[in-house]
Design a protein around this motif. Structure first.
Motif, PDB file in Angstrom:
ATOM      1  N   UNK A   4       0.824  -1.204   0.000  1.00  0.00           N
ATOM      2  CA  UNK A   4       0.000   0.000   0.000  1.00  0.00           C
ATOM      3  C   UNK A   4       0.858   1.254   0.000  1.00  0.00           C
ATOM      4  N   UNK A   5       2.008   1.172   0.652  1.00  0.00           N
ATOM      5  CA  UNK A   5       2.920   2.320   0.682  1.00  0.00           C
ATOM      6  C   UNK A   5       3.794   2.399  -0.563  1.00  0.00           C
ATOM      7  N   UNK A   6       3.663   1.422  -1.466  1.00  0.00           N
ATOM      8  CA  UNK A   6       4.455   1.428  -2.686  1.00  0.00           C
ATOM      9  C   UNK A   6       5.882   0.955  -2.490  1.00  0.00           C
ATOM     10  N   UNK A   7       6.154   0.289  -1.374  1.00  0.00           N
ATOM     11  CA  UNK A   7       7.511  -0.181  -1.097  1.00  0.00           C
ATOM     12  C   UNK A   7       7.709  -1.601  -1.633  1.00  0.00           C
ATOM     13  N   UNK A   8       8.937  -1.911  -1.974  1.00  0.00           N
ATOM     14  CA  UNK A   8       9.290  -3.249  -2.429  1.00  0.00           C
ATOM     15  C   UNK A   8       9.774  -4.081  -1.244  1.00  0.00           C
ATOM     16  N   UNK A   9       9.264  -5.317  -1.157  1.00  0.00           N
ATOM     17  CA  UNK A   9       9.667  -6.214  -0.072  1.00  0.00           C
ATOM     18  C   UNK A   9      10.884  -7.011  -0.532  1.00  0.00           C
ATOM     19  N   UNK A  10      12.064  -6.728   0.020  1.00  0.00           N
ATOM     20  CA  UNK A  10      13.300  -7.371  -0.466  1.00  0.00           C
ATOM     21  C   UNK A  10      13.480  -8.778   0.095  1.00  0.00           C
ATOM     22  N   UNK A  11      12.730  -9.742  -0.457  1.00  0.00           N
ATOM     23  CA  UNK A  11      12.828 -11.129  -0.009  1.00  0.00           C
ATOM     24  C   UNK A  11      13.632 -11.948  -1.013  1.00  0.00           C
ATOM     25  N   UNK A  12      14.534 -12.748  -0.506  1.00  0.00           N
ATOM     26  CA  UNK A  12      15.259 -13.721  -1.322  1.00  0.00           C
ATOM     27  C   UNK A  12      14.759 -15.116  -0.956  1.00  0.00           C
ATOM     28  N   UNK A  13      15.000 -16.083  -1.842  1.00  0.00           N
ATOM     29  CA  UNK A  13      14.496 -17.427  -1.591  1.00  0.00           C
ATOM     30  C   UNK A  13      15.137 -18.042  -0.351  1.00  0.00           C
ATOM     31  N   UNK A  14      16.353 -17.614  -0.030  1.00  0.00           N
ATOM     32  CA  UNK A  14      17.009 -18.135   1.174  1.00  0.00           C
ATOM     33  C   UNK A  14      16.399 -17.572   2.453  1.00  0.00           C
ATOM     34  N   UNK A  15      15.515 -16.564   2.334  1.00  0.00           N
ATOM     35  CA  UNK A  15      14.903 -15.937   3.508  1.00  0.00           C
ATOM     36  C   UNK A  15      13.503 -16.453   3.813  1.00  0.00           C
ATOM     37  N   UNK A  16      12.942 -17.315   2.970  1.00  0.00           N
ATOM     38  CA  UNK A  16      11.522 -17.617   3.093  1.00  0.00           C
ATOM     39  C   UNK A  16      11.233 -18.712   4.115  1.00  0.00           C
ATOM     40  N   UNK A  17      12.219 -19.434   4.569  1.00  0.00           N
ATOM     41  CA  UNK A  17      11.998 -20.477   5.570  1.00  0.00           C
ATOM     42  C   UNK A  17      11.775 -19.888   6.945  1.00  0.00           C
ATOM     43  N   UNK A  18      11.450 -20.723   7.912  1.00  0.00           N
ATOM     44  CA  UNK A  18      11.200 -20.220   9.265  1.00  0.00           C
ATOM     45  C   UNK A  18      12.492 -19.808   9.954  1.00  0.00           C
ATOM     46  N   UNK A  19      12.379 -18.834  10.854  1.00  0.00           N
ATOM     47  CA  UNK A  19      13.531 -18.446  11.665  1.00  0.00           C
ATOM     48  C   UNK A  19      13.948 -19.580  12.585  1.00  0.00           C
ATOM     49  N   UNK A  20      12.958 -20.256  13.135  1.00  0.00           N
ATOM     50  CA  UNK A  20      13.201 -21.440  13.968  1.00  0.00           C
ATOM     51  C   UNK A  20      12.006 -22.361  13.805  1.00  0.00           C
ATOM     52  N   UNK A  21      12.243 -23.658  13.897  1.00  0.00           N
ATOM     53  CA  UNK A  21      11.161 -24.623  13.719  1.00  0.00           C
ATOM     54  C   UNK A  21      11.432 -25.855  14.571  1.00  0.00           C
ATOM     55  N   UNK A  22      10.341 -26.523  14.952  1.00  0.00           N
ATOM     56  CA  UNK A  22      10.448 -27.742  15.735  1.00  0.00           C
ATOM     57  C   UNK A  22       9.333 -28.693  15.315  1.00  0.00           C
ATOM     58  N   UNK A  23       9.718 -29.859  14.838  1.00  0.00           N
ATOM     59  CA  UNK A  23       8.746 -30.859  14.408  1.00  0.00           C
ATOM     60  C   UNK A  23       8.546 -31.884  15.510  1.00  0.00           C
ATOM     61  N   UNK A  24       7.305 -32.106  15.894  1.00  0.00           N
ATOM     62  CA  UNK A  24       6.978 -33.138  16.874  1.00  0.00           C
ATOM     63  C   UNK A  24       6.239 -34.265  16.164  1.00  0.00           C
ATOM     64  N   UNK A  25       5.717 -35.202  16.956  1.00  0.00           N
ATOM     65  CA  UNK A  25       5.110 -36.392  16.380  1.00  0.00           C
ATOM     66  C   UNK A  25       3.874 -36.070  15.534  1.00  0.00           C
TER      67      UNK A  25
END
Length: 372
Positions: free
Chosen positions: A179-200
């Motif tokens: 809405x503000x006309x800004x570009x979101x500088x995302x790279x493919x290496x940034x799209x995963x979670x910052x931290x994750x934990x898989x349980x059963x």
């Protein structure tokens, strides 16, 4: 760039030389639509899938239908772009109130189609040129299936889709930036979670918790056009939900033998009983119909389904409500689902529009799997 000048992202997966492109659509929905029109959409969708089986090099396709809360960003941008400078103050106030209050409690539905091709070359530019000339036809013919406007995802938009799946909280930030006309500088290496934990039986990623179910049994009997309506619809208490259908075209040489085997199996099951049940008769009829359609040139496909429900926070008491909601929706669709026990993180990724084909990463060969 495709032949219409639209940029598109190409995902390269080194194991097997797989290349995936993703198409985004905004389905029209079946509300207030005549049954005749729905029948035409279903017929066109069947033709589109059959056409995929003839696409050179295509080894898999997936359709992901995602429901999520509407942040109101799209409505705000649309109003800001079309409001007249001479509009009365009252009209301006009505539009402003609509933009502020209308998205509350509403949902947005998007669909993504991931098409995966195999190529012997590792040069992405060469594969991209081959697919660029085929993309306009693939997206153009989707309009007749009720998919709405279809366009390939570029790299920036693809990164936003995957980033939002792992961290739903960024959806509003991305809309505000647009809405503000800004570009979101995302790279493919940034799209995963910052931290994750898989349980059963769950997967925690950033400030969200997800559970994924896999289909263990397809519906018996005839499937109506509205059979998946409840499963695809937004559900209270679920922040984001994805229903992914995966398709694998079967080689025509194998398809003929498979449909004939289905006929023999249905007949044998019916003759083993003293009294033929209604389900046995229907199964025999369906096997014969499938064989006739395959002989007339229709394509045969394997298919699977995954359902992912995401809640904001660490889960807890809400997990039981989410599981009950998915269980109720799956029963309405007559589909047997079970949680992806011990593989929640992998199942979460497979349900994303990334073109991940589990069979291509399995240790068992295709011939062994077919024998099983």
């Amino acid at each position: 760039m495709d032949s219409l000048g639209r940029p598109f992202a190409l995902i390269y997966s080194p194991p097997g030389g797989l290349h995936t492109l993703v198409i985004e659509t905004e389905p029209d929905g079946a509300a207030l639509v005549d049954d005749e029109q729905i029948d035409q959409w279903v017929g066109s969708w069947g033709w589109w899938l059959s056409h995929l089986a003839g696409e050179p090099g295509l080894v898999g396709a997936s359709v992901t239908v995602e429901t999520a809360p509407d942040t109101g960003g799209r409505l705000g941008r649309e109003v800001a772009a079309n409001i007249s400078g001479d509009a009365p103050q009252f009209a301006r106030q009505v539009l402003a109130d609509t933009v502020e209050n209308y998205p509350a409690g509403s949902s947005v539905v998007r669909a993504y189609l991931a098409l995966t091709f195999v190529s012997s070359t590792k040069k992405a530019d060469r594969v991209g040129r081959e697919l660029a000339s085929r993309l306009p036809e693939l997206t153009g013919t989707l309009a007749s299936t009720g998919a709405g406007v279809a366009a390939p995802l570029d790299a920036a938009r693809l990164c936003e889709v995957i980033r939002t799946a792992y961290d739903p909280a960024v959806a509003s930030l991305i809309d505000e930036a647009r809405m503000a006309g800004d570009h979101v500088p995302l790279e493919f290496s940034d799209v995963g979670p910052t931290a994750a934990e898989a349980s059963w039986d769950s997967y925690r990623h950033d400030d969200a918790t997800s559970r994924t179910w896999v289909m263990t049994g397809a519906p018996h009997g005839l499937i109506s056009a509205r059979g998946l309506e409840k499963l695809l619809a937004p559900q209270r208490g679920i922040a984001r939900k994805r229903v992914t259908l995966m398709f694998e075209p079967i080689d025509p040489g194998r398809a003929a033998g498979m449909v004939e085997q289905d006929i023999r199996t249905a007949n044998q099951r019916a003759t083993q009983r003293q009294q033929v049940a209604a389900r046995d008769s229907l199964e025999m009829l369906q096997a014969a119909t499938t064989a006739a359609e395959e002989a007339a040139g229709a394509a045969l496909m394997n298919f699977a389904m995954l359902v992912t429900a995401t809640t904001v926070g660490t889960g807890g008491a809400a997990d039981a409500d989410v599981a009950a909601a998915i269980d109720s929706a799956s029963k309405a669709a007559r589909i047997r689902l079970r949680p992806a026990y011990g593989a929640q993180d992998a199942a979460f990724a497979i349900g994303l529009p990334l073109g991940i084909i589990p069979a291509r990463r399995a240790e068992l060969t295709a011939s062994i799997r077919s024998a099983l």
